[in-house]
Design a protein around this motif. Structure first.
Motif, short mmCIF file in Angstrom:
data_model
loop_
_atom_site.label_atom_id
_atom_site.label_comp_id
_atom_site.label_asym_id
_atom_site.label_seq_id
_atom_site.Cartn_x
_atom_site.Cartn_y
_atom_site.Cartn_z
N ILE A 10 43.24 -3.76 14.16
CA ILE A 10 42.14 -4.00 15.10
C ILE A 10 42.15 -5.44 15.59
N ASN A 54 44.94 -5.82 17.97
CA ASN A 54 44.60 -5.15 19.22
C ASN A 54 43.63 -5.99 20.05
N LYS A 95 36.98 -6.13 25.69
CA LYS A 95 36.55 -6.08 24.30
C LYS A 95 35.78 -7.33 23.87
#
Length: 185
Positions: free
Chosen positions: A56, A59, A160
């Protein structure tokens, strides 16, 4: 499974073998097998949690989508890269890591039991298969010297970052290191 580039599919395939170690202790009447299986369960949960936190984080920072993209960790955050490799080695069951000792105790206990001998042989064979898969992941990460940096977006992904800042990324990175250190010890 060893030719799949998607990490999600690789972990789905290898989780079946890992769950066999956990479930065999619950099926037997031996107290030691139950204790070994519970220990293996907690170490496996910590390892997978740390792996998913690393994936994560990679990413978020690098927009890594596949196994080849994770090779960039070697150049960007070497500590995160070493933690990822150490957890992969522990999950594969290499001898100096904790995953090896828990698998070893389970398999030895199964092989010494006349009733559960067949389960021990099957688990031993599947552990070799999953070790090959995990070590091929590690080998691909180690040997990948030439990474195409033009296809990777450095910095936080703009979509994000609306709910994530660099402070949270550093907290995730510290928690990964803490989990990894507890697995190694």
């Amino acid at each position: 499974a060893y030719k799949i580039n998607d990490l999600k599919n690789i972990f789905i395939i290898t989780t079946f073998s890992q769950i066999a170690y956990i479930s065999i202790g619950f099926m037997s009447s031996s107290f030691l097998l139950l204790v070994y299986s519970l220990n293996y369960f907690f170490v496996y949960i910590y390892s997978v949690l740390a792996l998913f936190l690393i994936i994560i984080t990679a990413n978020i920072i690098l927009n890594c989508q596949s196994l080849n993209d994770l090779a960039v960790l070697k150049f960007v955050d070497y500590t995160l890269y070493l933690n990822f490799l150490g957890i992969i080695f522990s999950l594969s069951g290499l001898p100096p890591f904790l995953g090896f000792f828990l698998k070893y105790f389970l398999i030895i206990k199964l092989l010494t039991s006349p009733i559960l001998f067949k389960f021990g042989v099957v688990l031993l064979l599947t552990s070799f298969i999953t070790m090959y898969i995990y070590l091929s992941i590690a080998y691909n990460l180690i040997k990948n010297k030439y990474v195409n940096f033009s296809t990777i977006e450095f910095g936080l992904h703009p979509i994000k970052t609306s709910y994530l800042n660099s402070e949270m990324v550093s907290i995730i990175n510290e928690s990964i290191t803490l989990i990894f250190n507890s697995i190694i010890i």
